[in-house]
Write an enzyme that holds these catalytic residues in place. Structure first.
Site, PDB file in Angstrom:
ATOM      1  N   CYS A 120     -46.027   8.341   7.056  1.00 43.31           N
ATOM      2  CA  CYS A 120     -47.410   8.387   6.604  1.00 43.31           C
ATOM      3  C   CYS A 120     -48.131   9.464   7.386  1.00 43.31           C
ATOM      4  O   CYS A 120     -47.747   9.767   8.517  1.00 43.31           O
ATOM      5  CB  CYS A 120     -48.096   7.037   6.826  1.00 43.31           C
ATOM      6  N   CYS A 122     -51.481   9.418   8.216  1.00 40.31           N
ATOM      7  CA  CYS A 122     -52.781   9.058   8.813  1.00 40.31           C
ATOM      8  C   CYS A 122     -52.807   9.178  10.336  1.00 40.31           C
ATOM      9  O   CYS A 122     -53.847   9.463  10.911  1.00 40.31           O
ATOM     10  CB  CYS A 122     -53.218   7.667   8.373  1.00 40.31           C
ATOM     11  N   LYS A 195     -49.221  -2.496  -0.981  1.00 38.55           N
ATOM     12  CA  LYS A 195     -49.998  -2.414   0.254  1.00 38.55           C
ATOM     13  C   LYS A 195     -51.474  -2.406  -0.114  1.00 38.55           C
ATOM     14  O   LYS A 195     -51.936  -1.546  -0.865  1.00 38.55           O
ATOM     15  CB  LYS A 195     -49.636  -1.147   1.017  1.00 38.55           C
ATOM     16  N   ARG A 205     -55.489   0.299  13.754  1.00 45.81           N
ATOM     17  CA  ARG A 205     -56.095   1.634  13.772  1.00 45.81           C
ATOM     18  C   ARG A 205     -56.471   2.050  15.176  1.00 45.81           C
ATOM     19  O   ARG A 205     -56.510   3.232  15.496  1.00 45.81           O
ATOM     20  CB  ARG A 205     -57.252   1.705  12.785  1.00 45.81           C
ATOM     21  N   ARG A 217     -59.819   3.723   2.523  1.00 45.33           N
ATOM     22  CA  ARG A 217     -58.536   3.997   1.856  1.00 45.33           C
ATOM     23  C   ARG A 217     -58.450   3.367   0.465  1.00 45.33           C
ATOM     24  O   ARG A 217     -57.365   3.196  -0.076  1.00 45.33           O
ATOM     25  CB  ARG A 217     -57.389   3.474   2.716  1.00 45.33           C
ATOM     26  N   GLU A 233     -46.435  -1.896  -9.249  1.00 37.08           N
ATOM     27  CA  GLU A 233     -46.122  -0.991  -8.133  1.00 37.08           C
ATOM     28  C   GLU A 233     -44.681  -1.197  -7.650  1.00 37.08           C
ATOM     29  O   GLU A 233     -43.954  -0.249  -7.375  1.00 37.08           O
ATOM     30  CB  GLU A 233     -47.084  -1.238  -6.961  1.00 37.08           C
ATOM     31  N   LYS A 248     -47.784  -6.185   1.855  1.00 36.70           N
ATOM     32  CA  LYS A 248     -48.531  -6.023   3.106  1.00 36.70           C
ATOM     33  C   LYS A 248     -50.012  -6.098   2.860  1.00 36.70           C
ATOM     34  O   LYS A 248     -50.481  -5.432   1.947  1.00 36.70           O
ATOM     35  CB  LYS A 248     -48.172  -4.653   3.686  1.00 36.70           C
ATOM     36  N   SER A 274     -51.415  -6.265  12.059  1.00 37.35           N
ATOM     37  CA  SER A 274     -52.124  -6.335  13.340  1.00 37.35           C
ATOM     38  C   SER A 274     -53.215  -7.403  13.366  1.00 37.35           C
ATOM     39  O   SER A 274     -53.319  -8.159  14.338  1.00 37.35           O
ATOM     40  CB  SER A 274     -52.711  -4.966  13.677  1.00 37.35           C
ATOM     41  N   TYR A 313     -45.338  -8.173  15.273  1.00 35.26           N
ATOM     42  CA  TYR A 313     -45.485  -7.809  16.685  1.00 35.26           C
ATOM     43  C   TYR A 313     -44.988  -8.943  17.587  1.00 35.26           C
ATOM     44  O   TYR A 313     -44.876  -8.761  18.791  1.00 35.26           O
ATOM     45  CB  TYR A 313     -46.951  -7.458  16.975  1.00 35.26           C
TER      46      TYR A 313
HETATM   47  C1  PBG Z   1     -50.526   3.483   7.637  1.00 35.55           C
HETATM   48  C2  PBG Z   1     -50.230   2.136   8.139  1.00 35.55           C
HETATM   49  C3  PBG Z   1     -51.152   1.140   8.470  1.00 35.55           C
HETATM   50  C4  PBG Z   1     -50.422   0.057   8.917  1.00 35.55           C
HETATM   51  C5  PBG Z   1     -49.079   0.401   8.849  1.00 35.55           C
HETATM   52  N1  PBG Z   1     -48.983   1.690   8.342  1.00 35.55           N
HETATM   53  C6  PBG Z   1     -52.609   1.123   8.537  1.00 35.55           C
HETATM   54  C7  PBG Z   1     -53.486   1.584   7.505  1.00 35.55           C
HETATM   55  O1  PBG Z   1     -53.143   1.672   6.325  1.00 35.55           O
HETATM   56  O2  PBG Z   1     -54.611   1.886   7.888  1.00 35.55           O
HETATM   57  C8  PBG Z   1     -51.026  -1.246   9.363  1.00 35.55           C
HETATM   58  C9  PBG Z   1     -50.173  -2.096  10.201  1.00 35.55           C
HETATM   59  C10 PBG Z   1     -50.906  -3.168  10.906  1.00 35.55           C
HETATM   60  O3  PBG Z   1     -52.113  -3.396  10.706  1.00 35.55           O
HETATM   61  O4  PBG Z   1     -50.251  -3.848  11.699  1.00 35.55           O
HETATM   62  N2  PBG Z   1     -49.708   4.439   8.228  1.00 35.55           N
END
Ligand code: PBG
Length: 324
Positions: A120, A122, A195, A205, A217, A233, A248, A274, A313
């Site tokens: 990704c 980001c 997602k 983040r 997003r 999807e 997710k 997270s 985690y």
């Molecule tokens: C984007 C990505 C995200 C997560 C995994 N890959 C965050 C987002 O889309 O902002 C989130 C994982 C998490 O919250 O534990 N690369």
């Protein structure tokens, strides 16, 4: 036949009997530990929004991977925190970037471990969006090229599985053909297929330093109320060559984990993200919840819903507990 002939409590009477009829069993084999790789040596920088999680330099990542493997967890997924960000996110395909070095080191020093990489933009772009911008718009087709460059770079470093998480249309197909065209037809794709644009990514983040600098997003991640669209999807990603599909976050979308498993019968991953992690941790730290029991209950429910793999985690601790 009903009460008093039927008494379901008979099978709940002792731990031995409960153990005999237990339907869902969580195993370390189901778990994948996400890790955040940063630059430097000897770095272990706690992520305040995720107690127990740290950004680590490659040396510490390897040590953590070794302990995680020893606990019985078969895989890690790596997220990179580059020192340098730019508009394109060019550090993402640097063959000597943090993630690429971490892949090589883990494969060398913990050879059995499966290494998965998050693909990704980001974390790598200075604007924090998951793709290239045209004006203030995330340009889908221009992003595909950047994603294939990163996936190829991860494959060259030795990644077993690449995991695109950007939600651009067509990225699974683009990555599959780039991998196949460059001698990596053995590298699998775990697609973040369904997602959602979720509030539960907040703590990540901070961990990944990837918050968008403007807007949000919602023009690429899915709208939370949509379940049928999630199935579309998943179907598209499978047609494009995904080997594993992901839902997710996990807990607010257990219904979709169930639907994907039952409608497609393919390997399904779920990301216990997270925010889901930090809520349990925070309540545990405050003494408001039995953290260990809550964690087991949540992860077991994700498996019961149909997930084969769970990104969490809690992976190392839970694997240790399962083996104890
Ligand atoms: C984007 C990505 C995200 C997560 C995994 N890959 C965050 C987002 O889309 O902002 C989130 C994982 C998490 O919250 O534990 N690369």
């Amino acid at each position: 036949m009903s009460f008093p002939i039927n008494r379901p409590r008979r099978l709940r009477r002792t731990e031995t009997i409960r153990r005999m009829i237990r339907e869902t069993r969580l195993s370390p084999d189901n778990l994948i530990l996400p890790m955040f790789v940063c630059a430097g040596r000897g770095v272990k920088k706690a992520v305040t929004s995720m107690p127990g999680v740290a950004q680590m330099s490659v040396d510490n990542i390897v040590a953590e991977a070794r302990e995680t493997w020893a606990a019985g967890v078969p895989a890690v997924i790596l997220f990179g925190i580059p020192e340098r960000k730019d508009a394109q996110g060019s550090e993402a395909w640097n063959d000597n970037g943090e993630v690429q070095r971490a892949i090589r080191e883990i494969k060398e020093r913990v050879p059995g471990m499966a290494v998965i990489t998050d693909v990704c933009m980001c974390e790598y772009t200075d604007h924090g969006h998951c793709g290239a911008l045209t004006g203030n718009d995330v340009d889908n087709d221009a992003t595909l090229e950047l994603l294939t460059r990163s996936a190829l770079s991860h494959a060259r470093a030795g990644a077993d599985i690449v995991a695109p998480s950007d939600m651009m249309d067509g990225r699974v197909g683009a990555i599959r053909s780039a991998l196949d065209g460059n001698g990596f037809n053995h590298v699998a794709i775990m697609a973040y297929s369904a997602k959602f644009a979720s509030a539960f990514y907040g703590p990540f983040r901070e961990a990944a330093e990837s918050a968008p600098q403007f807007g949000d997003r919602r023009s690429y991640q899915m709208d939370p109320p949509n379940g049928d669209e999630a199935m579309r999807e998943v179907a598209l990603d499978l047609e494009e060559g995904a080997d594993i599909v992901m839902v997710k976050p996990a807990l607010p979308y257990l219904d979709l984990i169930w639907r994907v498993k039952h409608e497609f019968n393919v390997p399904v991953a779920a990301y216990n993200v997270s925010g889901e992690y930090s809520m349990i941790r925070a309540a545990g730290i405050n003494g408001w919840i039995d953290e260990e029991r809550a964690t087991m209950e949540v992860l077991t429910s994700i498996k019961r819903a149909g997930a084969d793999l769970i990104l969490t985690y809690f992976a190392k601790e839970v694997a240790r507990k399962l083996r104890a």
